[in-house]
Design an enzyme around this catalytic site. Structure first.
Site, PDB file in Angstrom:
ATOM      1  N   LYS A 118      -7.232  -8.260  -7.649  1.00 47.43           N
ATOM      2  CA  LYS A 118      -8.173  -8.974  -8.517  1.00 47.43           C
ATOM      3  C   LYS A 118      -7.961  -8.655  -9.995  1.00 47.43           C
ATOM      4  CE  LYS A 118     -11.638  -9.917  -5.018  1.00 47.43           C
ATOM      5  NZ  LYS A 118     -11.021  -9.307  -3.809  1.00 47.43           N
TER       6      LYS A 118
HETATM    7  C1  LIG Z   1     -10.778 -10.040  -2.664  1.00 47.55           C
HETATM    8  C2  LIG Z   1      -9.828  -9.423  -1.689  1.00 47.55           C
HETATM    9  C3  LIG Z   1      -9.251 -10.174  -0.637  1.00 47.55           C
HETATM   10  C4  LIG Z   1      -9.614 -11.628  -0.384  1.00 47.55           C
HETATM   11  O1  LIG Z   1      -9.171 -12.487  -1.397  1.00 47.55           O
HETATM   12  P1  LIG Z   1      -9.687 -14.008  -1.463  1.00 47.55           P
HETATM   13  O2  LIG Z   1      -9.134 -14.561  -2.719  1.00 47.55           O
HETATM   14  O3  LIG Z   1     -11.188 -13.930  -1.480  1.00 47.55           O
HETATM   15  O4  LIG Z   1      -9.201 -14.701  -0.250  1.00 47.55           O
HETATM   16  C5  LIG Z   1      -8.341  -9.543   0.195  1.00 47.55           C
HETATM   17  N1  LIG Z   1      -8.018  -8.237   0.035  1.00 47.55           N
HETATM   18  C6  LIG Z   1      -8.546  -7.490  -0.957  1.00 47.55           C
HETATM   19  C7  LIG Z   1      -8.175  -6.061  -1.068  1.00 47.55           C
HETATM   20  C8  LIG Z   1      -9.462  -8.055  -1.861  1.00 47.55           C
HETATM   21  O5  LIG Z   1      -9.993  -7.297  -2.838  1.00 47.55           O
END
Ligand SMILES: *Cc1c(COP(=O)(O)O)cnc(C)c1O
Length: 470
Positions: free
Chosen positions: A115
């Site tokens: 993220k």
């Molecule tokens: C947010 C997240 C996901 C999921 O991502 P999306 O874009 O919501 O599908 C998967 N793994 C981790 C470690 C995350 O922080």
């Protein structure tokens, strides 16, 4: 200048700048680019030698042109994707697991999850646009883990943004809590709600619905993955990884640990832009609403389950609407009808068979339970000496089960560093790995948070008081 349209066809077309500052469209839909830039194989190949930052400029600039100056974007990208901010010079390095099998490591950013790629840039973009408009905004969000810390790290230097992140008191891991509460910045407010995540989330939703507590002087901005700018930033690493493995002259396959369908939708976008992607695998935990839809054509929302992969714990997957919009030939009124049925939740909904068949040409899916997740962590460690985080382990499992062609490189997105997920690492029988260099003293840093009751008025009053302090 690129225009953005709502998936439900009944909201004004917006520029990038307005999309950045908006959450949902006024018709309840999500914004998507009206036209997607397309590149020939020759053109994509000419990007082959570009370092991450320069490639990011090629991919991102057309989406923001007219709102963000080219040099200003360059400056922001250099500020974000560098070796001070990311703990690896390659920014998004590949780790090989087997012949033609890779993990794309997306966890070298400040909060050790993918993220950061988007939220680090989002903070800079917001500040740039707000400075020009001479406006200030309030970010409000609820988190059960990764989003909150990444949003706080991404906006801590913003002069025009105050950020309020709610988390359920005592219900996030210590590493995750400290990643939020130890960040310094007088625009950062951590609110520990005496309640659960759903209560925190409900307060955020109610506040977006009625923002009068901000007395009309400020707007709330959403930082969850319904914000288009997040998806946009995530397209880059699909290009980067492909080009590093001989693309675009050979196709790639990707497996993506999925919750809200944001990260995998970025891969779908990369393909629309011309990158040869043969297959996208939707990897879910036992919150498997998408897997049930893809495999059985049954859409049914079930209660949330708490798992050892908390960042994928979702009941509905909001960005899937962006894919449905394309499957239904970008017909907003048809989609508005479909979404109304899907959101009513009183029935099991099926998609038209021909639409689902179109999705299945590109997408496969698998749901992975906790036991299997832990087994895959052990298995890959035994094979390679490499410890996967549990989310990535789900991706690797799905990659191996769903793979169509062993001659095409299969890349699993490595979405987080294992050190963030003590439960899963312990269950797999491993000692906790060391915190990376820049977080070595995390456990000694001073924490700042306010504990508040799960009461909407109290929370809104807290936000109003601290927003108008100056
Ligand atoms: C947010 C997240 C996901 C999921 O991502 P999306 O874009 O919501 O599908 C998967 N793994 C981790 C470690 C995350 O922080």
């Amino acid at each position: 200048m690129m225009k953005y349209i709502s998936t439900r066809g009944n909201a004004p077309e917006l520029t990038f700048e307005d999309v950045l500052l908006t959450g949902l469209a006024t018709d309840g839909g999500l914004y998507v680019p009206k036209e997607v830039p397309q590149y020939s194989l020759e053109e994509i190949q000419s990007w082959r030698d570009l370092p991450y930052t320069e490639l990011a400029h090629k991919v991102i600039y057309p989406f923001v042109e007219g709102c963000v100056d080219s040099d200003a974007l360059k400056g922001m990208l250099e500020d974000v994707y560098n070796n001070t901010n990311f703990g690896h010079k390659a920014i998004a390095p590949l780790q090989q697991l087997d012949h033609n099998e890779y993990v794309l490591e997306l966890f070298h950013g400040p909060t050790l999850a993918f993220k950061d790629f988007a939220l680090q840039l989002l903070g800079r973009l917001l500040d740039y646009v707000l400075e020009r408009r001479n406006e200030k905004v309030v970010i409000m969000g609820a988190t059960s883990g990764d989003t909150g810390s990444a949003a706080i790290e991404g906006t801590k230097a913003c002069r025009n943004v105050d950020i309020f992140i709610l988390h359920p008191n005592g219900k996030v891991s210590e590493v995750q809590r400290r990643q939020m509460t130890t960040v310094e910045g007088d625009n950062i407010y951590n609110i520990a709600i005496e309640g659960n995540f759903d209560q925190a989330q409900d307060m955020v939703k109610a506040s977006f619905g009625d923002q009068s507590f901000l007395r009309g002087e400020r707007k709330l901005v959403a930082v969850n993955s319904i914000n288009w700018a997040r998806i946009m930033a995530q397209i880059v690493y699909y290009f980067y990884s492909s080009l590093n493995l001989g693309g675009p002259l050979r196709p790639m396959a990707y497996s993506v640990p999925t919750g809200n369908f944001g990260d995998i939708f970025a891969g779908y976008m990369a393909r629309k832009m011309g990158l040869p992607i043969e297959q996208l695998v939707i990897a879910t935990n036992t919150n498997d609403v998408l897997h049930r839809l893809m495999s059985k054509n049954q859409y049914e929302v079930r209660p949330l389950k708490h798992t050892i992969t908390p960042s994928m714990d979702i009941a509905v997957s909001s960005n899937f609407e962006r894919l449905l919009f394309d499957l239904y030939d970008r017909d907003g009124s048809v989609l508005a009808g479909l979404m109304a049925k899907m959101n009513a939740r009183d029935d099991i909904i099926s998609l038209d068979e021909d639409k689902l068949a179109k999705a299945r040409e590109l997408f496969d899916s698998l749901a992975v339970d906790e036991h299997t997740t832990v087994e895959v962590m052990k298995e890959v460690y035994a094979e390679t000496g490499y410890l996967l985080d549990p989310h990535t382990a789900i991706g690797v499992k799905a990659a191996r089960e769903c793979r169509r062609n062993p001659n095409i490189p299969m890349i699993t997105l490595g979405t987080a560093h294992p050190v963030k997920f003590e439960d899963a690492v312990g269950r797999a029988g491993f000692d906790m790995p060391e915190l990376p260099h820049h977080l070595k003293d995390l456990m000694e840093r001073e924490e700042r948070l306010s504990v508040l009751p799960a009461d909407l008025n109290t929370v809104q009053q807290f936000i109003a008081e601290n927003t108008f302090r100056d």
